[in-house]
Design an enzyme around this catalytic site. Structure first.
Site, PDB file in Angstrom:
ATOM      1  N   CYS A  85       0.811  -1.220   0.000  1.00  0.00           N
ATOM      2  CA  CYS A  85       0.000   0.000   0.000  1.00  0.00           C
ATOM      3  C   CYS A  85       0.847   1.274   0.000  1.00  0.00           C
ATOM      4  CB  CYS A  85      -0.923  -0.007   1.209  1.00  0.00           C
ATOM      5  SG  CYS A  85      -1.840  -1.551   1.393  1.00  0.00           S
ATOM      6  N   CYS A 212     -13.588  -0.828   8.091  1.00  0.00           N
ATOM      7  CA  CYS A 212     -12.692  -1.216   6.994  1.00  0.00           C
ATOM      8  C   CYS A 212     -12.788  -0.225   5.836  1.00  0.00           C
ATOM      9  CB  CYS A 212     -13.063  -2.595   6.467  1.00  0.00           C
ATOM     10  SG  CYS A 212     -13.268  -3.875   7.712  1.00  0.00           S
ATOM     11  N   LYS A 334     -10.593   5.237   4.426  1.00  0.00           N
ATOM     12  CA  LYS A 334     -11.906   4.741   4.839  1.00  0.00           C
ATOM     13  C   LYS A 334     -13.017   5.239   3.914  1.00  0.00           C
ATOM     14  CE  LYS A 334     -15.020   3.204   6.000  1.00  0.00           C
ATOM     15  NZ  LYS A 334     -15.460   1.861   6.080  1.00  0.00           N
ATOM     16  N   HIS A 338      -9.154   3.262  -1.362  1.00  0.00           N
ATOM     17  CA  HIS A 338      -7.795   2.741  -1.218  1.00  0.00           C
ATOM     18  C   HIS A 338      -7.370   1.946  -2.453  1.00  0.00           C
ATOM     19  CE1 HIS A 338      -4.173   1.381   0.490  1.00  0.00           C
ATOM     20  NE2 HIS A 338      -4.598   0.341   1.188  1.00  0.00           N
TER      21      HIS A 338
END
Length: 392
Positions: A85, A212, A334, A338
């Protein structure tokens, strides 16, 4: 070492699955960043692209070379960065070093990913490859599982009742959704309450669905320039004044430090030292909130709050705009989304726009002069921090 400015930034909408290829998504961001920087493709001397799963999502390896050609940057060096990431943040950090060294004057850095297009089963399977492949992944560990375990560790280590910690985690999500509502490029644009979070689907106890971040598709791009070049192209340069990067091994090797992520503490200290700043100097931070507990852990390692206290800080609004330090006014991973290879570039995009005062009023950190990014790759395997400051 030369001063290095970010002179133009762009980001595509971060979204659910879409039809554009990674080359097309990156081009959308890159061409906008070039236009905002008043440069042409021929001015770009090198290209640094974060990309993690292109091989799996669309069978496209070496995306960086095709991306360079697609935007008219013919025959320039084009490098791909993979640090899970944190890939785009690695690309930005290396681009910074090449310009700071004097080797290049103008480079393009960013990233792209189509994680949402992969669908949840394949994306979850491939994400898990960025934990330890010998012991962690074969044991069934996925990233929701990693952060669920960290939440339990956090509760026990700091003697925070799990019920109370879950409410604090929920408040982290509520704040992110609130800011994401006002971000036109965010993937999740709706308000939720603490009750909504606590009543959402259980993913990996104690982490629930609204704890998540989503899988996302998207691209990000930044133009970095030497100080001399920047002065000719913009009257609002944002300088990169500090960078840090650190690595770590499997979770078993980190066990004496968990739930703290030691690589984050090493990386952030490097960035603070280079910039000559402390955590108290940071006005706004875009940090890695892949799960709500990740935010609580991150702000403590970055030095914004004492260990074991940041959940309370969130409940009191100290991590909100107008508080001690504004965390994730973009909506964070969030709410904003992502797309892992593009995420770090998206964080720099947000900080540059915040320092320039060029975001929606509802999520503007008024008068912000110094910002920071924090990007975590895997379960602490790669950590990158970048400090940016107004240059005018």
């Amino acid at each position: 070492m030369k001063k290095v400015a970010v002179i133009g930034v762009a980001q595509t909408n971060f979204t659910a699955a879409q039809d554009k290829t990674e080359v097309e998504l990156f081009a959308e961001a890159a061409l906008e960043a070039m236009a905002k920087s008043n440069i042409k493709p021929r001015d770009i001397q090198a290209l640094f692209v974060g990309n993690v799963l292109g091989d799996f999502s669309e069978g496209q390896g070496m995306v960086q070379a095709f991306a360079a050609e697609n935007i008219g940057c013919f025959n320039v060096p084009a490098n791909r960065y993979e640090g899970a990431c944190a890939s785009a943040s690695m690309a930005v950090r290396d681009a910074f070093m090449w310009v700071a060294s004097g080797f290049y004057d103008i480079v393009l850095a960013g990233g792209v990913e189509r994680a949402a297009t992969m669908g949840t089963p394949l994306a979850t399977r491939t994400f898990a490859m960025f934990s330890d492949s010998r012991y962690e992944f074969p044991s069934g560990i996925t990233f929701p599982g990693v952060f669920a375990m960290l939440a339990h560790l956090y509760a026990s280590h700091y003697n925070v009742p799990l019920k109370k910690l879950k409410e604090q985690m929920a408040q982290v999500s509520v704040q992110s959704y609130k800011y994401g509502m006002h971000n036109p490029k965010a993937q999740m644009r709706k308000e939720v309450t603490i009750e909504d979070v606590l009543n959402s689907f259980m993913v990996s106890t104690p982490i629930q669905l609204h704890d998540c971040c989503p899988f996302s598709d998207g691209g990000s791009a930044l133009i970095l320039a030497s100080e001399d070049a920047a002065k000719k192209l913009t009257d609002k340069p944002v300088y990169i004044t500090g960078v840090g990067q650190a690595s770590a091994g499997p979770l078993s090797s980190q066990k004496k430090y968990l739930p703290r992520i030691y690589s984050r503490e090493v990386s952030s200290k490097l960035a603070y030292k280079m910039a000559g700043r402390t955590p108290d100097d940071i006005d706004v931070c875009e940090l890695h909130d892949c799960f709500s507990i990740a935010s609580i852990i991150a702000v403590e390692s970055l030095g914004f709050f004492e260990f074991g206290t940041s959940g309370e800080a969130w409940m009191k609004g100290e991590a909100a705009i107008g508080g001690k330090v504004a965390i994730n006014p973009s909506g964070g991973l969030k709410a904003k989304g992502h797309p892992i290879g593009a995420t770090g570039g998206g964080q720099v995009y947000e900080i540059v726009n915040q320092l320039r005062g060029e975001v929606e009023p509802e999520r503007l950190v008024e008068g912000a002069k110094i910002g920071m990014t924090d990007t975590l790759g895997g379960d602490g395997g790669t950590l990158v921090n970048i400090i940016l400051e107004r240059g005018w």
